[in-house]
Enzyme design. Sequence first.
Site, PDB file in Angstrom:
ATOM      1  N   GLY A   5       0.706  -1.326   0.051  1.00 23.37           N
ATOM      2  CA  GLY A   5       0.139  -0.155  -0.025  1.00 23.37           C
ATOM      3  C   GLY A   5       0.996   1.171   0.037  1.00 23.37           C
ATOM      4  O   GLY A   5       0.378   2.333  -0.816  1.00 23.37           O
ATOM      5  N   THR A   6       1.838   1.223   0.604  1.00 21.72           N
ATOM      6  CA  THR A   6       2.850   2.329   0.794  1.00 21.72           C
ATOM      7  C   THR A   6       3.388   2.842  -0.262  1.00 21.72           C
ATOM      8  O   THR A   6       3.319   4.182  -0.894  1.00 21.72           O
ATOM      9  CB  THR A   6       3.770   2.081   1.819  1.00 21.72           C
ATOM     10  OG1 THR A   6       3.346   2.014   3.012  1.00 21.72           O
ATOM     11  CG2 THR A   6       4.744   3.448   1.813  1.00 21.72           C
ATOM     12  N   CYS A  39       2.076   9.174  23.598  1.00 20.78           N
ATOM     13  CA  CYS A  39       3.213   8.685  24.111  1.00 20.78           C
ATOM     14  C   CYS A  39       3.287   7.252  23.502  1.00 20.78           C
ATOM     15  O   CYS A  39       4.444   6.630  23.509  1.00 20.78           O
ATOM     16  CB  CYS A  39       3.013   8.219  25.630  1.00 20.78           C
ATOM     17  SG  CYS A  39       2.770   9.933  26.453  1.00 20.78           S
ATOM     18  N   HIS A  56      -1.418  -7.926   2.771  1.00 17.82           N
ATOM     19  CA  HIS A  56      -1.343  -8.263   4.223  1.00 17.82           C
ATOM     20  C   HIS A  56      -2.487  -7.990   5.282  1.00 17.82           C
ATOM     21  O   HIS A  56      -2.237  -8.218   6.408  1.00 17.82           O
ATOM     22  CB  HIS A  56       0.075  -7.830   4.761  1.00 17.82           C
ATOM     23  CG  HIS A  56       0.296  -6.668   5.209  1.00 17.82           C
ATOM     24  ND1 HIS A  56       0.355  -5.947   6.323  1.00 17.82           N
ATOM     25  CD2 HIS A  56       0.538  -5.813   4.396  1.00 17.82           C
ATOM     26  CE1 HIS A  56       0.583  -4.861   6.410  1.00 17.82           C
ATOM     27  NE2 HIS A  56       0.568  -4.415   4.946  1.00 17.82           N
TER      28      HIS A  56
HETATM   29  C1  LIG Z   1      -2.019  -0.725   5.683  1.00 19.08           C
HETATM   30  C2  LIG Z   1      -2.232   0.514   5.095  1.00 19.08           C
HETATM   31  C3  LIG Z   1      -1.472   1.143   4.240  1.00 19.08           C
HETATM   32  C4  LIG Z   1       0.023   0.769   4.012  1.00 19.08           C
HETATM   33  O1  LIG Z   1      -0.037  -0.327   3.381  1.00 19.08           O
HETATM   34  P1  LIG Z   1       1.199  -1.387   3.287  1.00 19.08           P
HETATM   35  O2  LIG Z   1       1.053  -2.628   2.369  1.00 19.08           O
HETATM   36  O3  LIG Z   1       1.519  -1.844   5.011  1.00 19.08           O
HETATM   37  O4  LIG Z   1       2.659  -0.718   2.796  1.00 19.08           O
HETATM   38  C5  LIG Z   1      -1.867   2.383   3.559  1.00 19.08           C
HETATM   39  N1  LIG Z   1      -3.056   2.869   3.874  1.00 19.08           N
HETATM   40  C6  LIG Z   1      -4.057   2.262   4.606  1.00 19.08           C
HETATM   41  C7  LIG Z   1      -5.290   2.942   4.708  1.00 19.08           C
HETATM   42  C8  LIG Z   1      -3.798   0.891   5.055  1.00 19.08           C
HETATM   43  O5  LIG Z   1      -4.632   0.627   6.176  1.00 19.08           O
END
Ligand SMILES: *Cc1c(COP(=O)(O)O)cnc(C)c1O
Length: 383
Positions: free
Chosen positions: A73-74, A321, A201
């Site tokens: 996603g990133t 925190c 994932h």
């Molecule tokens: C988990 C998530 C991401 C990041 O995805 P990764 O595969 O962990 O890089 C981006 N946006 C949202 C809304 C997510 O829940």
Amino acid sequence: MEYIYLDNGASTRIDPQVLNVMIPYFEEIYGVASSQFSHQPGIKARDALEEARNTIASGIGAKPEELIFTSGGTESNNFALKGMALTTNRGHLIVSKVEHRSVLYSARTLESMGFKVDYLDVDSYGQIDMDKLKDLVTKNTLLVSIQHSNHEIGTLQPIEEIVKIARERGAFVHTDAAYSFGWLPIDVERLGVDLLTITGHKIHGPKGIGGLYDRKGTPIKKWIDGGFNEFDKRGGTENIPGAVGMARAFELMTDTEIERVRSLRDYLKKKVLSIPSSHLNGHPEKRHPANLNVTFDYIEGESVVLHLDMRNIGVITGSACFSRSLEPSHILMATGVSHEHAHGSIRFSLGRFNKREELDYVYEELKKVIENLRKLSPINKEE
Ligand SMILES: *Cc1c(COP(=O)(O)O)cnc(C)c1O
């Protein structure tokens, strides 16, 4: 008692059925098929990759050639924003204040390079302000990027309406559906978006694999240079075991499976909200089926997290925190709550492997932890 994992919004345990279909692509069919006229192992691997692509693309209403596999996603979010920024002479971007950091910080990077960025406000449920959006979209707007569902408070956004508004001015629309993929119905045609992020994932699939839906004709530019992989839109050796696993994980997210998790979430929600001075965060109905986010007054979220962890229960908090940024959750703060409210928030995110008995235990322990902490709390105004 086995550890009770309620942080599936961060990542999930891989389903053994997913892992099993991946293993041959590490041990036997490890070739890569970058050439049309490859060797046999490469062709087999390519066929598997294309089959995985077909499964996922058809499940979201896309054509196979509109789905680009990425590392998650990133990367997809970075690709969507930065790949679009490389294209045209429009210099304006709109994102919401409750986006995942991969969208928010990509926008900030583009801002530092001269793009004009507007960060859209949300209401107390976390939904974007549609009137503000209408005011902000201009003929200079390149891209509107608004998430499909929020990973922290679960709130869904009205993507179809957002698309209509953006289209009137010729702006493109991206939605980060990383948390929604597999959990909520996604049809790119019905939504009308140009770009959509998914990941493997959060649905009991492998980490390090995701995708970007890229509507035919969207002028996005390749930004990971390298080979001609992924229709010449992303260089790099394909993660074939990952793609195969992601497709299998997606197939396993059936309606019955989702409804089962939703009813577990509702079961936990009812119990947790029976604790005095507790408040639901996010939208009461328009929310992700596996997400529950609750604030307990007069306590600090990180104390709850630590005490629950000692009792073998894993949750997270939006408290400052707990985060590396030393600020409370930017998402909760965007919904207009006080620092104290954000500090007292706990996210419970469910998954396939949670059981009802576990949730009974979670409720009993949570109740005790909160009662104890409130007895000690200097900010307990009830005393
Ligand atoms: C988990 C998530 C991401 C990041 O995805 P990764 O595969 O962990 O890089 C981006 N946006 C949202 C809304 C997510 O829940």
